[in-house]
Design an enzyme around this catalytic site. Structure first.
Site, PDB file in Angstrom:
ATOM      1  N   ASP A  23      12.153  34.312  30.321  1.00 35.66           N
ATOM      2  CA  ASP A  23      12.702  34.429  31.614  1.00 35.66           C
ATOM      3  C   ASP A  23      12.632  32.793  32.100  1.00 35.66           C
ATOM      4  O   ASP A  23      12.536  32.450  31.378  1.00 35.66           O
ATOM      5  CB  ASP A  23      11.369  34.655  32.625  1.00 35.66           C
ATOM      6  CG  ASP A  23      12.181  36.124  33.498  1.00 35.66           C
ATOM      7  OD1 ASP A  23      12.765  35.499  34.300  1.00 35.66           O
ATOM      8  OD2 ASP A  23      11.155  36.997  34.117  1.00 35.66           O
ATOM      9  N   ASP A  58      17.636  40.052  40.116  1.00 36.89           N
ATOM     10  CA  ASP A  58      16.621  40.941  39.808  1.00 36.89           C
ATOM     11  C   ASP A  58      17.919  42.276  40.657  1.00 36.89           C
ATOM     12  O   ASP A  58      18.180  42.386  41.452  1.00 36.89           O
ATOM     13  CB  ASP A  58      15.304  40.938  40.080  1.00 36.89           C
ATOM     14  CG  ASP A  58      14.902  40.682  38.848  1.00 36.89           C
ATOM     15  OD1 ASP A  58      15.537  39.137  38.692  1.00 36.89           O
ATOM     16  OD2 ASP A  58      13.896  40.312  39.048  1.00 36.89           O
ATOM     17  N   TRP A  84      18.832  34.579  35.678  1.00 40.88           N
ATOM     18  CA  TRP A  84      19.430  34.640  36.602  1.00 40.88           C
ATOM     19  C   TRP A  84      20.402  34.225  37.170  1.00 40.88           C
ATOM     20  O   TRP A  84      21.183  35.127  37.900  1.00 40.88           O
ATOM     21  CB  TRP A  84      18.626  34.330  37.744  1.00 40.88           C
ATOM     22  CG  TRP A  84      16.196  34.497  36.936  1.00 40.88           C
ATOM     23  CD1 TRP A  84      16.214  35.121  36.677  1.00 40.88           C
ATOM     24  CD2 TRP A  84      15.717  33.696  37.582  1.00 40.88           C
ATOM     25  NE1 TRP A  84      14.875  35.498  36.472  1.00 40.88           N
ATOM     26  CE2 TRP A  84      14.442  34.373  36.941  1.00 40.88           C
ATOM     27  CE3 TRP A  84      15.672  32.524  38.395  1.00 40.88           C
ATOM     28  CZ2 TRP A  84      13.561  33.602  37.461  1.00 40.88           C
ATOM     29  CZ3 TRP A  84      13.757  32.629  38.684  1.00 40.88           C
ATOM     30  CH2 TRP A  84      13.211  32.826  38.107  1.00 40.88           C
TER      31      TRP A  84
HETATM   32  C1  GLA Z   1      12.226  38.087  36.397  1.00 45.13           C
HETATM   33  C2  GLA Z   1      13.117  39.031  35.949  1.00 45.13           C
HETATM   34  C3  GLA Z   1      12.842  39.873  35.380  1.00 45.13           C
HETATM   35  C4  GLA Z   1      11.052  40.644  35.272  1.00 45.13           C
HETATM   36  C5  GLA Z   1      10.283  40.023  36.032  1.00 45.13           C
HETATM   37  C6  GLA Z   1       9.016  39.602  35.404  1.00 45.13           C
HETATM   38  O1  GLA Z   1      12.190  38.704  37.915  1.00 45.13           O
HETATM   39  O2  GLA Z   1      14.676  38.540  36.052  1.00 45.13           O
HETATM   40  O3  GLA Z   1      14.054  41.586  35.056  1.00 45.13           O
HETATM   41  O4  GLA Z   1      11.487  40.070  33.939  1.00 45.13           O
HETATM   42  O5  GLA Z   1      10.810  38.782  36.205  1.00 45.13           O
HETATM   43  O6  GLA Z   1       8.161  39.773  36.130  1.00 45.13           O
END
Ligand code: GLA
Length: 567
Positions: A169, A231, A213
């Site tokens: 991440d 997300d 992202w």
């Molecule tokens: C980020 C990621 C998500 C998830 C969360 C966990 O937002 O993009 O897919 O893994 O972290 O905290």
């Protein structure tokens, strides 16, 4: 409409028209078939087809445990999901504490009392694989310890535990209260590169899922999949947004075996949407060759959810061996109520997966001309992949009634474009596939803007070319050669339209082999000459990369591309 048009889809299937078995299936042009053209599944690498599995985050967030992960793994087998290809059981954030072990090692929480290796053993015992999660920063998004400064320590531990997949991440808090992060691109690139290299240095194949992202061109070579979006949420608006983000900017050009755009994990079965919407979500992920990582509680799913997640015909589209990411080829309707047609060429003569997507509030008919699917104007066989039935064969137009917020997903089988013969201008050939950052690929002119035929004549280094292909990087065009050609030549470069801007790289691929590895070209430089042997090549792929990085001026042109083929 012609009398034998087929009208298909949820609630409106019609099988009138020519009987599929009667003519279409045995018909076709035997002369146009080429032995060996459709490859056996490509088996090299960690993700020759998009990864399939399950992840804890969408449904459970931080509320995860060893018992839960094991019971989900059991359910993946019991439900039949493992049988149709779901393989990875991925633990997301919160498996670990905020603080490391005293010796610096990763520190699982007490919800994993026997550690991660114990979970891995259980998962492996079922014939499945285990995924884990970390972060390039000091802390994960949920403020558990990240891998910064401990990359090698962590990778050694993952390998020793038997981990098969890492989602990495992008959280790097400046201020956790406002969710503000340090997204300095050089830092991000360095940190994702460090982890990629560490994973490659251990004696265990660990899939690397880059979760930055949004799409960054530098991320593509680092892992097998990379997040292209923020997300996902369990809402229709989020599905629509992620389809757009995953398809915009031409990044479909980067998809292929071991290289997948990831519009985030599935929300199918999480109750925020209707089953029609979930079918649309699943269909669009499949046609975009996206990873299929379920996010629901598979231990207690409804039959309707299970039927969606285990639709083997739709999964086969996602997992198709050619590995092309389906693209939108047609769109109309008011903003917010668009009706669109998506196509993905499949690894079978004349086969295309087609999705009709209706974003509007009412059911509507969507239709596409067979020739827009890069097929010849002959009768085609149509199969509905949700109804699991062959429909009437049609000629000219394929049409279906599509519910609001729904998809009708079809497999259309017709006749591939003819293979090239003699000496040919490539811009006179029909391509099988094209993806482009801005508007359509232009024939015999440069790309101008987002519209069709809106460009100036192709100009490279001051030379004007009357024939050629205008693209905006990133871009990928695939032509069928049928192993009938011997030489491909072109003069390529940043188009004069970019003035002194632009920075692109031209690649020529024959099937899965790179034949030309060009230099990075800047605006107003002289054309680069490409001259490659294409003997035995079934599929010629013309690719232009390096088109992102905030550079809007990557107009690129293939000047006078030519093929020498047998008669
Ligand atoms: C980020 C990621 C998500 C998830 C969360 C966990 O937002 O993009 O897919 O893994 O972290 O905290």
């Amino acid at each position: 409409m012609e009398a034998n048009d087929s009208h298909v889809g949820e609630g409106s299937t019609s099988t009138e028209g020519t009987d599929a078995a009667g003519s279409g299936s045995e018909g076709g042009d035997a002369e146009n078939r080429v032995e060996g053209e459709f490859p056996a599944p490509f088996a090299e690498g960690l993700a020759p087809t998009p990864p399939m599995g399950w992840n804890s985050w969408n449904n459970f967030g931080c509320n995860t445990s060893a018992e839960q992960i094991k019971s989900v793994a059991d359910a993946m087998v019991a439900s039949g999901m493992a049988d149709v290809g779901y393989q990875y059981i991925n633990i997301d954030d919160c498996w670990n504490e905020a603080v490391r072990e005293e010796n610096g090692g990763p520190n699982p929480t007490t919800a994993f009392p026997a550690g991660i290796e114990d979970v891995a053993n259980h998962v492996h015992g079922l014939g499945l694989k285990l995924g884990i999660y970390s972060d390039r920063g000091a802390e994960t998004c949920a403020r558990r310890h990240g891998s910064r400064g401990f990359v090698d320590v962590d990778v050694q531990a993952y390998a020793a535990w038997g981990v098969d997949y890492l989602k990495y991440d992008n959280c790097d808090y400046i201020n956790p209260d406002t969710f503000e992060h340090n997204l300095d691109e050089t830092l991000m690139r360095d940190e994702y590169t460090l982890m990629s290299e560490a994973l490659r240095s251990v004696d265990r194949g660990i899939v690397f899922s880059v979760c930055a992202w949004r799409f960054y061109e530098w991320a593509a070579p680092l892992g097998q999949l990379w997040r292209t979006t923020g997300d996902i949420t369990d809402t229709w608006a989020s599905i629509v947004a992620n389809i757009g983000t995953n398809s915009g900017l031409g990044q479909a050009a980067y998809a292929g075996p071991n290289q997948w755009n990831d519009p985030d994990m599935l929300e199918v079965g999480r109750t925020g949407m209707t089953d029609t919407e979930y079918r649309a979500h699943f269909s669009m992920w499949a046609i975009m060759a996206a990873p299929l990582i379920a996010g629901n509680d598979v231990r207690s799913m409804t039959d309707a959810t299970k039927a969606i997640l285990t639709n083997a015909e739709v999964i086969a589209v996602d997992q198709d061996a050619l590995g092309l990411q389906g693209v939108e080829i047609q769109q109309d309707g008011e903003s917010g109520s668009e009706r669109s047609v998506w196509v993905k060429p499949l690894n079978e003569h004349g086969a295309r997966a087609v999705a009709f997507l209706n974003l509007g509030p009412e059911a509507t008919e969507i239709a596409v001309d067979v020739t827009k699917l890069a097929l010849q104007d002959t009768e085609v066989i149509v199969r509905d992949l949700w109804a699991h039935e062959d429909l009437a064969s049609v000629r000219g137009t394929v049409a279906a009634q599509v519910p609001s917020h729904g998809v009708v997903m079809l497999k259309v089988v017709g006749e591939e474009p003819p293979i090239p013969r003699g000496e040919m201008d490539v811009s006179d050939l029909t391509w099988v596939y094209s993806a482009n950052r801005l508007g359509p690929v232009e024939l015999d002119s440069a790309v101008g803007g987002g519209g069709a035929s809106d460009g100036m004549p192709i100009t490279i280094g001051g030379t004007v070319f009357d024939k050629g292909l205008g693209v905006a990087a990133p871009s990928l065009i695939v032509y069928r050669l049928g192993a009938n050609c011997s030489r491909f030549t072109a003069e390529v470069g940043v188009d004069g339209q970019a003035a002194t801007g632009g920075s692109v790289e031209f690649e020529v691929w024959g099937d899965n082999t790179r034949l030309h590895d060009g230099a990075v070209l800047a605006g107003s430089t002289m054309a680069e000459r490409i001259d490659v042997d294409v003997t035995g090549v079934y599929r010629l792929k013309l690719k232009v990369t390096n088109g992102l990085n905030g550079n809007a001026r990557d107009f690129s042109s293939w000047g006078h591309p030519r093929l020498v083929c047998a008669d």
